[in-house]
Design an enzyme around this catalytic site. Structure first.
Site, mmCIF file in Angstrom:
data_model
loop_
_atom_site.group_PDB
_atom_site.id
_atom_site.type_symbol
_atom_site.label_atom_id
_atom_site.label_comp_id
_atom_site.label_asym_id
_atom_site.label_seq_id
_atom_site.Cartn_x
_atom_site.Cartn_y
_atom_site.Cartn_z
ATOM 1 N N TYR A 181 -60.870 44.412 3.211
ATOM 2 C CA TYR A 181 -62.310 43.257 3.254
ATOM 3 C C TYR A 181 -63.231 43.431 3.572
ATOM 4 O O TYR A 181 -64.558 43.260 3.416
ATOM 5 C CB TYR A 181 -61.987 42.504 4.101
ATOM 6 N N HIS A 221 -63.447 36.016 -4.611
ATOM 7 C CA HIS A 221 -62.503 36.919 -3.500
ATOM 8 C C HIS A 221 -63.424 38.018 -3.184
ATOM 9 O O HIS A 221 -63.848 38.335 -4.107
ATOM 10 C CB HIS A 221 -61.010 37.199 -4.080
HETATM 11 C C1 DQA Z 1 -59.233 36.706 -0.358
HETATM 12 C C2 DQA Z 1 -57.346 37.150 -0.485
HETATM 13 C C3 DQA Z 1 -56.241 36.354 -0.463
HETATM 14 O O1 DQA Z 1 -55.409 37.033 -0.717
HETATM 15 C C4 DQA Z 1 -56.392 36.663 1.558
HETATM 16 O O2 DQA Z 1 -55.061 35.932 1.848
HETATM 17 C C5 DQA Z 1 -57.731 36.320 1.867
HETATM 18 C C6 DQA Z 1 -58.617 37.086 1.325
HETATM 19 C C7 DQA Z 1 -59.887 37.930 -0.534
HETATM 20 O O3 DQA Z 1 -61.220 38.032 -0.147
HETATM 21 O O4 DQA Z 1 -60.196 38.704 -1.323
HETATM 22 O O5 DQA Z 1 -57.420 35.569 3.541
HETATM 23 O O6 DQA Z 1 -59.015 35.039 -0.211
#
Ligand code: DQA
Length: 144
Positions: A22, A99
């Site tokens: 992330y 995402h």
């Molecule tokens: C997310 C991807 C999701 O699968 C995960 O549960 C998240 C972050 C992303 O921003 O990549 O909490 O939404």
């Protein structure tokens, strides 16, 4: 134009949460970048984060009367919440799903989104830039 940004489950952990997936920007960094872009595009933004599904559903309902659309990263609710899909459909406002990570390139359970099929658009895989691209797309759609 007014847009609500919703950060769902665990997004308050950004910066220290699995940085290899992330990145190292914090949620405050994300909101600051969005605020700068909002100012540039003439969009009033309000932001909301919760780990609680019901609180997010309530926020969608309450905010819908004052916003033109939603930019949402639901976190894990993406893959589990029919309630969130129904809430967003129910308030009849455009929304863009974003995402940070490329959810299609990760575990199988992340490939299904209950929201994508009813979203105006979806952006994933560009880190913080996903939010910025999503906001631009949403603004173009609303301003359309
Ligand atoms: C997310 C991807 C999701 O699968 C995960 O549960 C998240 C972050 C992303 O921003 O990549 O909490 O939404």
């Amino acid at each position: 134009m007014r847009v609500a940004v919703i950060h769902g489950q665990n997004l308050r952990l950004l910066g220290r949460r699995e940085p290899e997936v992330y990145g190292t920007d914090t949620l405050l960094d994300v909101d600051t970048l969005l605020a700068d872009l909002g100012a540039e595009l003439g969009i009033e933004l309000e932001t909301f984060q919760s780990n609680h599904e019901g609180e997010i559903l309530d926020f969608v309902d309450e905010a819908s009367g004052r916003v033109d659309g939603f930019l949402i990263n639901p976190g894990a609710l993406t893959h589990t919440s029919i309630g969130l899909r129904d809430a967003l459909l129910g308030v009849d406002r455009p929304f863009v799903e974003v995402h940070l990570s490329n959810t299609q390139a990760r575990e199988r359970f992340r490939r299904r989104s209950f929201l994508s099929g009813v979203a105006t658009g979806v952006v994933y895989g560009f880190g913080v830039e996903s939010y910025l691209l999503g906001l631009r797309g949403l603004a173009a759609h609303i301003g359309g």
